[in-house]
Design a protein around this motif. Structure first.
Motif, PDB file in Angstrom:
ATOM      1  N   SER A 264     114.920  52.897 -61.497  1.00 18.00           N
ATOM      2  CA  SER A 264     113.862  53.893 -61.450  1.00 18.00           C
ATOM      3  C   SER A 264     112.722  53.372 -60.586  1.00 18.00           C
ATOM      4  CB  SER A 264     113.340  54.179 -62.858  1.00 18.00           C
ATOM      5  OG  SER A 264     112.663  53.036 -63.363  1.00 18.00           O
ATOM      6  N   ARG A 265     111.827  54.263 -60.192  1.00 15.58           N
ATOM      7  CA  ARG A 265     110.683  53.846 -59.385  1.00 15.58           C
ATOM      8  C   ARG A 265     109.804  52.866 -60.164  1.00 15.58           C
ATOM      9  NH1 ARG A 265     108.112  55.807 -54.852  1.00 15.58           N
ATOM     10  NH2 ARG A 265     106.696  54.159 -54.136  1.00 15.58           N
ATOM     11  N   GLN A 266     109.694  53.059 -61.444  1.00 10.41           N
ATOM     12  CA  GLN A 266     108.898  52.151 -62.276  1.00 10.41           C
ATOM     13  C   GLN A 266     109.510  50.755 -62.295  1.00 10.41           C
ATOM     14  OE1 GLN A 266     109.843  55.260 -63.191  1.00 10.41           O
ATOM     15  NE2 GLN A 266     107.794  56.178 -62.865  1.00 10.41           N
ATOM     16  N   GLU A 267     110.839  50.699 -62.390  1.00  7.81           N
ATOM     17  CA  GLU A 267     111.513  49.394 -62.380  1.00  7.81           C
ATOM     18  C   GLU A 267     111.341  48.699 -61.029  1.00  7.81           C
ATOM     19  OE1 GLU A 267     115.270  50.018 -65.420  1.00  7.81           O
ATOM     20  OE2 GLU A 267     115.345  50.987 -63.450  1.00  7.81           O
ATOM     21  N   GLN A 268     111.405  49.459 -59.959  1.00  2.00           N
ATOM     22  CA  GLN A 268     111.204  48.878 -58.627  1.00  2.00           C
ATOM     23  C   GLN A 268     109.778  48.345 -58.475  1.00  2.00           C
ATOM     24  OE1 GLN A 268     112.183  52.047 -55.927  1.00  2.00           O
ATOM     25  NE2 GLN A 268     114.384  51.956 -56.360  1.00  2.00           N
ATOM     26  N   ASP A 269     108.799  49.120 -58.939  1.00  2.00           N
ATOM     27  CA  ASP A 269     107.400  48.713 -58.808  1.00  2.00           C
ATOM     28  C   ASP A 269     107.096  47.459 -59.619  1.00  2.00           C
ATOM     29  OD1 ASP A 269     106.909  50.817 -57.120  1.00  2.00           O
ATOM     30  OD2 ASP A 269     106.070  52.122 -58.670  1.00  2.00           O
ATOM     31  N   ALA A 270     107.881  47.214 -60.656  1.00  2.00           N
ATOM     32  CA  ALA A 270     107.646  46.047 -61.498  1.00  2.00           C
ATOM     33  C   ALA A 270     108.136  44.755 -60.847  1.00  2.00           C
ATOM     34  CB  ALA A 270     108.334  46.234 -62.848  1.00  2.00           C
ATOM     35  N   ILE A 271     108.888  44.867 -59.753  1.00  2.00           N
ATOM     36  CA  ILE A 271     109.396  43.686 -59.051  1.00  2.00           C
ATOM     37  C   ILE A 271     108.350  43.226 -58.047  1.00  2.00           C
ATOM     38  CG2 ILE A 271     111.198  42.819 -57.501  1.00  2.00           C
ATOM     39  CD1 ILE A 271     113.108  44.822 -58.843  1.00  2.00           C
ATOM     40  N   ALA A 272     107.789  42.054 -58.272  1.00  4.12           N
ATOM     41  CA  ALA A 272     106.690  41.559 -57.446  1.00  4.12           C
ATOM     42  C   ALA A 272     107.122  41.246 -56.016  1.00  4.12           C
ATOM     43  CB  ALA A 272     106.075  40.306 -58.095  1.00  4.12           C
ATOM     44  N   ALA A 273     108.334  40.745 -55.848  1.00  2.64           N
ATOM     45  CA  ALA A 273     108.819  40.352 -54.518  1.00  2.64           C
ATOM     46  C   ALA A 273     110.178  41.002 -54.265  1.00  2.64           C
ATOM     47  CB  ALA A 273     108.917  38.836 -54.415  1.00  2.64           C
ATOM     48  N   PRO A 274     110.196  42.225 -53.745  1.00  7.40           N
ATOM     49  CA  PRO A 274     111.465  42.919 -53.521  1.00  7.40           C
ATOM     50  C   PRO A 274     112.427  42.137 -52.630  1.00  7.40           C
ATOM     51  CG  PRO A 274     109.637  44.465 -53.357  1.00  7.40           C
ATOM     52  CD  PRO A 274     109.034  43.092 -53.438  1.00  7.40           C
ATOM     53  N   GLY A 275     111.889  41.459 -51.601  1.00  9.45           N
ATOM     54  CA  GLY A 275     112.751  40.692 -50.712  1.00  9.45           C
ATOM     55  C   GLY A 275     113.494  39.600 -51.452  1.00  9.45           C
ATOM     56  N   ALA A 276     112.790  38.904 -52.326  1.00  9.09           N
ATOM     57  CA  ALA A 276     113.420  37.844 -53.114  1.00  9.09           C
ATOM     58  C   ALA A 276     114.452  38.435 -54.062  1.00  9.09           C
ATOM     59  CB  ALA A 276     112.362  37.071 -53.889  1.00  9.09           C
ATOM     60  N   TRP A 277     114.140  39.600 -54.638  1.00  5.17           N
ATOM     61  CA  TRP A 277     115.086  40.266 -55.544  1.00  5.17           C
ATOM     62  C   TRP A 277     116.365  40.628 -54.790  1.00  5.17           C
ATOM     63  CZ3 TRP A 277     117.837  44.741 -55.903  1.00  5.17           C
ATOM     64  CH2 TRP A 277     118.326  45.113 -57.167  1.00  5.17           C
ATOM     65  N   LEU A 278     116.227  41.200 -53.594  1.00  3.27           N
ATOM     66  CA  LEU A 278     117.387  41.584 -52.801  1.00  3.27           C
ATOM     67  C   LEU A 278     118.232  40.364 -52.426  1.00  3.27           C
ATOM     68  CD1 LEU A 278     115.671  44.178 -50.439  1.00  3.27           C
ATOM     69  CD2 LEU A 278     117.381  44.712 -52.189  1.00  3.27           C
ATOM     70  N   THR A 279     117.559  39.270 -52.049  1.00  2.00           N
ATOM     71  CA  THR A 279     118.284  38.047 -51.690  1.00  2.00           C
ATOM     72  C   THR A 279     119.044  37.495 -52.886  1.00  2.00           C
ATOM     73  OG1 THR A 279     116.684  37.489 -49.966  1.00  2.00           O
ATOM     74  CG2 THR A 279     118.032  35.689 -50.832  1.00  2.00           C
ATOM     75  N   THR A 280     118.401  37.505 -54.050  1.00  4.01           N
ATOM     76  CA  THR A 280     119.058  37.006 -55.261  1.00  4.01           C
ATOM     77  C   THR A 280     120.296  37.827 -55.583  1.00  4.01           C
ATOM     78  OG1 THR A 280     116.979  36.172 -56.170  1.00  4.01           O
ATOM     79  CG2 THR A 280     118.768  36.586 -57.732  1.00  4.01           C
ATOM     80  N   VAL A 281     120.156  39.149 -55.537  1.00  8.70           N
ATOM     81  CA  VAL A 281     121.296  40.024 -55.838  1.00  8.70           C
ATOM     82  C   VAL A 281     122.407  39.834 -54.808  1.00  8.70           C
ATOM     83  CG1 VAL A 281     122.059  42.425 -55.994  1.00  8.70           C
ATOM     84  CG2 VAL A 281     119.908  41.717 -57.075  1.00  8.70           C
ATOM     85  N   ALA A 282     122.039  39.810 -53.517  1.00 10.51           N
ATOM     86  CA  ALA A 282     123.048  39.631 -52.468  1.00 10.51           C
ATOM     87  C   ALA A 282     123.749  38.288 -52.612  1.00 10.51           C
ATOM     88  CB  ALA A 282     122.406  39.753 -51.089  1.00 10.51           C
ATOM     89  N   GLY A 283     122.981  37.247 -52.921  1.00  8.19           N
ATOM     90  CA  GLY A 283     123.568  35.920 -53.097  1.00  8.19           C
ATOM     91  C   GLY A 283     124.551  35.880 -54.245  1.00  8.19           C
ATOM     92  N   ARG A 284     124.202  36.533 -55.350  1.00 16.51           N
ATOM     93  CA  ARG A 284     125.112  36.549 -56.508  1.00 16.51           C
ATOM     94  C   ARG A 284     126.377  37.348 -56.210  1.00 16.51           C
ATOM     95  NH1 ARG A 284     120.409  37.581 -61.094  1.00 16.51           N
ATOM     96  NH2 ARG A 284     119.690  35.400 -61.200  1.00 16.51           N
ATOM     97  N   ILE A 285     126.229  38.458 -55.484  1.00 15.51           N
ATOM     98  CA  ILE A 285     127.414  39.237 -55.122  1.00 15.51           C
ATOM     99  C   ILE A 285     128.310  38.412 -54.198  1.00 15.51           C
ATOM    100  CG2 ILE A 285     128.262  41.312 -53.968  1.00 15.51           C
ATOM    101  CD1 ILE A 285     125.660  42.710 -54.788  1.00 15.51           C
ATOM    102  N   CYS A 286     127.689  37.712 -53.230  1.00 13.27           N
ATOM    103  CA  CYS A 286     128.468  36.858 -52.325  1.00 13.27           C
ATOM    104  C   CYS A 286     129.217  35.776 -53.094  1.00 13.27           C
ATOM    105  CB  CYS A 286     127.544  36.205 -51.291  1.00 13.27           C
ATOM    106  SG  CYS A 286     126.993  37.305 -49.963  1.00 13.27           S
TER     107      CYS A 286
END
Length: 324
Positions: A55-77
Motif C-alpha cells: 500500500s502507499r502507506q507501507e511504501q511511505d514507511a520505508i525510509a530508504a526505498p533504494g536500500a529496500w529494493l536492493t535488499t529484496v533483489a539480493g534475496r531473490i538473486c
C-alpha cells in the motif's frame, strides 16, 4: 513494465522517478550475481512487483526505498542462485555466463520490437569480464552474493548480512573465501591494447588457416569451452591444449566460408563475433595472459545472444566448437 498509478486516484505515483531511478543499479547488481541478463531482468521485475504490491502507506514507511529494493533483489538473486545450481546440473553441456556487447551495439531482441532502454544496460567494467564471471560461477550462492555486494558494490558487511541472512562476521568470511578463489584462478589480465592485438592476430590466423600461427597465439595449456545449451550443436566438454584447439578450428574451414568474423567488445574486453547473413550466431570471449590466449569461451546458445541481434536465428549453423 507498465507505469503504476496511485491507487484509487488514477494519478501517477509521484515517487515513480525515484523508484525507477534504481533500476540501472539493480540490473547491474543482478547480472553480476546471476551471470544471466534474462534472469536479472526477471529478478528486477519481481522486485518492482513486490514494491507496488504494498500500500502507499507501507511504501511511505520505508525510509530508504533504494536500500529496500536492493535488499529484496539480493534475496531473490540468492534464491535464484540456489535453484540455478540444480538446473545447471541438468543443462546440456557447459554453462557459460551470458555475454554482453558494447552499449552502442546493444539490441533488445524483443518480439515487440521495442528497443532496449539505455538506462537498463549493464555497465561494463572489470567485474563483468568473462573470466571474472566464470570464477563467480564456482562460488557458493552465499559467497557470490557477499563478495559482489561488498567488494564490487561496496555495501557494508552489516548491509550484506541483512540480505544474506547471516551475521556480518560470517559475511566477512564468505567474501574472504571468494577472494581466495579469485586469486587462485585468475592470472593478471593483459592490457586491453595488447589483448586487442592478440585477438586480431588470432582472427587473421584463423581466417588464413595458419595452424602454426594459431598454436603460437595459444597458451600450450589453453582451454576452449562452448555453450550450446542443447539448442545448437556444441562440444559438451572443454577442449584442452593449443594444438587440439587449433586443429579444431581448421577442421571447420570448409564450414566457415559463409560466416563473417568480427572484432567486438565482449563484456568489456576484446572478443570476436561470428555472423551469418548479419545475424550473430556465436560470441567468443577470451582470457589473455601475457601475449597468449589462455582461455576461450564460445557462446552459441541463441537464448544467450538476445542483446546481440534482433534478427532471425540460425540454430543449424555450424561454427567452431560444434559437436563433432
Amino acid at each position: 513494465m507498465t507505469t503504476p498509478a496511485e491507487p484509487g486516484g488514477g494519478r501517477l505515483d509521484p515517487g515513480l522517478a525515484v523508484i525507477m531511478g534504481e533500476r540501472r543499479q539493480l540490473i547491474n547488481l543482478a547480472y553480476r550475481l546471476l551471470g544471466s541478463l534474462a534472469d536479472a531482468e526477471d529478478v528486477i521485475q519481481e522486485t518492482y512487483a513486490r514494491w507496488y504490491a504494498m500500500s502507499r502507506q507501507e511504501q511511505d514507511a520505508i525510509a530508504a526505498p533504494g536500500a529496500w529494493l536492493t535488499t529484496v533483489a539480493g534475496r531473490i538473486c540468492l534464491n535464484v542462485l540456489s535453484s540455478a545450481r540444480a538446473r545447471r546440473e541438468t543443462y546440456v553441456g557447459e554453462w557459460i555466463p551470458e555475454p554482453l556487447p558494447e552499449p552502442a551495439e546493444w539490441m533488445s531482441g524483443r518480439s515487440d520490437g521495442v528497443s532496449a532502454d539505455p538506462a537498463d544496460r549493464v555497465t561494463l567494467d572489470e567485474s563483468v569480464n568473462m573470466a571474472f564471471l566464470v570464477v563467480l560461477e564456482s562460488m557458493t550462492p552465499a559467497e557470490r552474493v557477499a563478495f559482489v555486494l561488498h567488494d564490487v558494490f561496496r555495501y557494508s558487511f552489516a548491509e550484506v548480512a541483512e540480505i544474506v541472512g547471516r551475521t556480518p562476521a560470517a559475511c566477512r568470511q564468505l567474501a574472504s573465501s571468494a577472494r581466495r578463489r579469485i586469486r587462485a584462478t585468475q592470472a593478471p589480465a593483459a592490457p586491453a591494447p595488447l589483448q586487442a592485438r592478440v585477438i586480431r592476430d588470432f582472427k587473421r590466423a584463423w581466417e588464413a588457416k595458419d595452424i602454426n600461427a594459431l598454436i603460437g597465439l595459444l597458451d600450450p595449456a589453453a582451454t576452449a569451452t562452448a555453450d550450446g545449451g542443447g539448442v545448437v550443436g556444441a562440444v559438451l566438454h572443454p577442449m584442452e591444449g593449443a594444438e587440439q584447439i587449433a586443429r579444431s578450428l581448421l577442421h571447420l574451414e570448409g564450414r566457415l566460408r559463409d560466416l563473417t568474423l568480427l572484432e567486438r567488445t565482449v563484456n568489456g574486453w576484446p572478443g570476436l563475433v561470428a555472423e551469418l547473413d548479419g545475424v550473430t550466431v556465436s560470441v567468443y570471449a577470451f582470457e589473455v595472459a601475457g601475449d597468449r590466449i589462455k582461455r576461450i569461451w564460445a557462446v552459441r546458445n541463441p537464448d544467450k545472444l538476445r542483446p546481440w541481434t534482433a534478427g532471425p536465428r540460425h540454430p543449424t549453423t555450424t561454427t567452431w566448437m560444434d559437436a563433432r
